[in-house]
Design a protein around this motif. Structure first.
Motif, PDB file in Angstrom:
ATOM      1  N   ARG A 180      36.601 -27.126  10.149  1.00 28.22           N
ATOM      2  CA  ARG A 180      37.159 -27.359  11.480  1.00 28.22           C
ATOM      3  C   ARG A 180      36.019 -27.561  12.472  1.00 28.22           C
ATOM      4  O   ARG A 180      35.144 -26.691  12.593  1.00 28.22           O
ATOM      5  CB  ARG A 180      38.033 -26.194  11.931  1.00 28.22           C
ATOM      6  N   ARG A 181      36.065 -28.670  13.164  1.00 33.24           N
ATOM      7  CA  ARG A 181      35.070 -28.898  14.209  1.00 33.24           C
ATOM      8  C   ARG A 181      35.608 -28.326  15.511  1.00 33.24           C
ATOM      9  O   ARG A 181      36.626 -28.780  16.044  1.00 33.24           O
ATOM     10  CB  ARG A 181      34.764 -30.385  14.363  1.00 33.24           C
ATOM     11  N   GLY A 182      34.944 -27.299  16.009  1.00 34.19           N
ATOM     12  CA  GLY A 182      35.411 -26.645  17.219  1.00 34.19           C
ATOM     13  C   GLY A 182      34.353 -25.711  17.755  1.00 34.19           C
ATOM     14  O   GLY A 182      33.382 -25.371  17.078  1.00 34.19           O
ATOM     15  N   ASP A 183      34.553 -25.283  18.993  1.00 38.59           N
ATOM     16  CA  ASP A 183      33.573 -24.480  19.707  1.00 38.59           C
ATOM     17  C   ASP A 183      34.070 -23.050  19.848  1.00 38.59           C
ATOM     18  O   ASP A 183      35.265 -22.820  20.079  1.00 38.59           O
ATOM     19  CB  ASP A 183      33.326 -25.089  21.094  1.00 38.59           C
ATOM     20  N   ILE A 184      33.173 -22.073  19.738  1.00 34.22           N
ATOM     21  CA  ILE A 184      33.587 -20.687  19.880  1.00 34.22           C
ATOM     22  C   ILE A 184      33.959 -20.331  21.313  1.00 34.22           C
ATOM     23  O   ILE A 184      34.519 -19.252  21.553  1.00 34.22           O
ATOM     24  CB  ILE A 184      32.514 -19.710  19.349  1.00 34.22           C
ATOM     25  N   LEU A 185      33.676 -21.196  22.276  1.00 36.70           N
ATOM     26  CA  LEU A 185      34.136 -20.983  23.643  1.00 36.70           C
ATOM     27  C   LEU A 185      35.580 -21.424  23.830  1.00 36.70           C
ATOM     28  O   LEU A 185      36.181 -21.151  24.875  1.00 36.70           O
ATOM     29  CB  LEU A 185      33.233 -21.735  24.623  1.00 36.70           C
ATOM     30  N   ASP A 186      36.144 -22.096  22.836  1.00 41.12           N
ATOM     31  CA  ASP A 186      37.536 -22.566  22.863  1.00 41.12           C
ATOM     32  C   ASP A 186      38.400 -21.504  22.183  1.00 41.12           C
ATOM     33  O   ASP A 186      38.480 -21.437  20.954  1.00 41.12           O
ATOM     34  CB  ASP A 186      37.633 -23.906  22.134  1.00 41.12           C
ATOM     35  N   ALA A 187      39.050 -20.671  22.986  1.00 35.65           N
ATOM     36  CA  ALA A 187      39.809 -19.541  22.439  1.00 35.65           C
ATOM     37  C   ALA A 187      40.908 -20.001  21.491  1.00 35.65           C
ATOM     38  O   ALA A 187      41.170 -19.349  20.470  1.00 35.65           O
ATOM     39  CB  ALA A 187      40.398 -18.718  23.578  1.00 35.65           C
ATOM     40  N   ASN A 222      26.464 -17.415  23.689  1.00 38.85           N
ATOM     41  CA  ASN A 222      26.196 -16.165  22.986  1.00 38.85           C
ATOM     42  C   ASN A 222      27.028 -14.997  23.496  1.00 38.85           C
ATOM     43  O   ASN A 222      27.418 -14.133  22.709  1.00 38.85           O
ATOM     44  CB  ASN A 222      24.706 -15.828  23.061  1.00 38.85           C
ATOM     45  N   ILE A 223      27.338 -14.972  24.789  1.00 38.85           N
ATOM     46  CA  ILE A 223      28.114 -13.848  25.324  1.00 38.85           C
ATOM     47  C   ILE A 223      29.607 -14.142  25.273  1.00 38.85           C
ATOM     48  O   ILE A 223      30.373 -13.424  24.621  1.00 38.85           O
ATOM     49  CB  ILE A 223      27.664 -13.508  26.754  1.00 38.85           C
ATOM     50  N   HIS A 224      30.045 -15.195  25.948  1.00 37.00           N
ATOM     51  CA  HIS A 224      31.473 -15.484  25.998  1.00 37.00           C
ATOM     52  C   HIS A 224      32.008 -15.910  24.630  1.00 37.00           C
ATOM     53  O   HIS A 224      33.138 -15.558  24.266  1.00 37.00           O
ATOM     54  CB  HIS A 224      31.750 -16.567  27.042  1.00 37.00           C
ATOM     55  N   GLY A 225      31.201 -16.650  23.889  1.00 38.71           N
ATOM     56  CA  GLY A 225      31.643 -17.072  22.560  1.00 38.71           C
ATOM     57  C   GLY A 225      31.863 -15.893  21.639  1.00 38.71           C
ATOM     58  O   GLY A 225      32.855 -15.828  20.896  1.00 38.71           O
ATOM     59  N   THR A 226      30.951 -14.935  21.679  1.00 34.25           N
ATOM     60  CA  THR A 226      31.097 -13.743  20.836  1.00 34.25           C
ATOM     61  C   THR A 226      32.313 -12.927  21.248  1.00 34.25           C
ATOM     62  O   THR A 226      33.068 -12.435  20.390  1.00 34.25           O
ATOM     63  CB  THR A 226      29.823 -12.887  20.903  1.00 34.25           C
ATOM     64  N   GLU A 227      32.553 -12.779  22.548  1.00 35.89           N
ATOM     65  CA  GLU A 227      33.741 -12.046  22.999  1.00 35.89           C
ATOM     66  C   GLU A 227      35.014 -12.736  22.504  1.00 35.89           C
ATOM     67  O   GLU A 227      35.973 -12.070  22.071  1.00 35.89           O
ATOM     68  CB  GLU A 227      33.758 -11.931  24.521  1.00 35.89           C
ATOM     69  N   THR A 228      35.019 -14.058  22.517  1.00 30.27           N
ATOM     70  CA  THR A 228      36.177 -14.807  22.039  1.00 30.27           C
ATOM     71  C   THR A 228      36.435 -14.543  20.560  1.00 30.27           C
ATOM     72  O   THR A 228      37.583 -14.347  20.134  1.00 30.27           O
ATOM     73  CB  THR A 228      35.961 -16.315  22.280  1.00 30.27           C
TER      74      THR A 228
END
Length: 333
Positions: free
Chosen positions: A53-60, A96-102
């Motif tokens: 899956r192509r996607g970003d960890i900032l995309d909840a 690194n911060i918001h992506g990890t929280e997601t």
């Protein structure tokens, strides 16, 4: 067993994905391909138990979808490499911060176990003989991007620990010390592939600063099994574990050893930090891990020598000089 690997198309993530498939897992890789590459998964792209899956960890929504039904999540996606961190500090902190929280929240909702990969950078300028997991963090000014990265990764760990304390999330943390191996690129400032690539081309081998700064390099195939073992061990939850090499070497001596082993005619050139990075860049003079906690829990002991690391990486880089056509990872595939 369904495993999710964020950043699974990256250097370490691709090796981890292969190992999980070999163990019989169904694996979902979530990667935005900003620093990862489809070619890293080329040998397994058609595996029946692999979903890309192509996607970003900032995309909840994308993270939640990838993690739905997961038994465990390996969170490797992050802003990595000195060049990325120095040149794009804001994006690095957000990722690194918001992506990890997601990802942590998605793990909580899914009821999945989580393994968070952190970094030896969290120790900052602490030059102790062997850095243990409870060693003090000594950071420089928060106005310098090197230390904002270290601070952000520390916050990642704090988030993970808080999810364990408050929600009972089964989460363990590994701090990686200069992991190297095939598929790692020097594009983002990684010293070993940079120096080996220069030596293979006969180009000047650039060593930043005076070259006296020391590191302990670990090989990816030593580290990945330990990552999985820690993720599977119930006594690991709520704790951090160092995973690093056993042989300390200065960067200048590393360059000399690479030149000797590869029979290169390259000249070794010392480059001032101010000529390579933004004004005010700081480096860690020494970084040596104490691996005893990981050894006690899962028997981790780095087995690959520095010479073998150099030769294996060089062989991999030579074989990739004319790479096969890379497959394109389709969004939502």
């Amino acid at each position: 067993m369904k495993s999710v690997v964020t950043g699974g198309a990256g250097f370490i993530g691709s090796h981890l994905t292969e190992r999980l498939l070999d163990a019989g897992d169904d694996v979902v890789v979530l990667d935005n391909l900003s620093t990862g590459a489809s070619r890293n998964l080329e040998s397994i792209v058609d595996h029946p138990r692999l979903t890309l899956r192509r996607g970003d960890i900032l995309d909840a929504a994308a993270v939640a979808d990838a993690c739905d039904g997961a038994d465990r999540i390996f969170h490797l996606a992050a802003a990595v490499g000195v060049n990325v961190i120095v040149d794009h500090p804001l994006d690095s902190m957000r990722t690194n911060i918001h992506g990890t929280e997601t990802v942590l929240e998605a793990a909580r909702v899914a009821g999945a176990k989580l393994l968070l990969t952190s970094t030896s950078e969290v120790y900052g300028k602490n030059t102790a003989d062997a850095l243990a997991e409870d060693s003090d963090r000594i950071l420089g000014s928060p106005l310098k991007s090197r230390w904002t990265y270290a601070a952000a990764k520390g916050i990642d760990e704090a988030f993970a620990h808080a999810y364990w304390q408050q929600f009972g999330l089964e989460v363990a943390i590994v701090r990686l010390f200069n992991t190297v191996g095939p598929r790692q690129t020097g594009r983002y400032g990684m010293v070993v592939p940079n120096l080996i690539g220069q030596a293979l081309r006969g180009a000047p081998m650039t060593v930043f600063g005076d070259g006296a700064q020391t590191r302990c390099f670990s090989y990816v195939t030593d580290v990945v099994p330990a990552i999985i073992a820690i993720a599977e061990h119930p006594d690991a939850y709520g704790q951090a574990f160092n995973l690093g090499g056993a042989q300390e070497v200065s960067i200048l001596n590393l360059a000399k050893r690479i030149k000797q082993l590869l029979g290169s005619q390259s000249e070794i050139v010392l480059v001032p930090y101010e000529a390579a990075y933004a004004t005010g860049f700081e480096d860690m003079r020494r970084r040596v891990p104490d691996n005893s906690r990981a050894h006690s829990l899962v028997g981790f002991k780095p087995a690959t020598s520095l010479d073998d690391i150099i030769l294996n990486v060089a062989a991999s880089m030579q074989s990739a000089l004319i790479p096969p056509a890379a497959r394109v990872m389709a969004p939502g595939a």
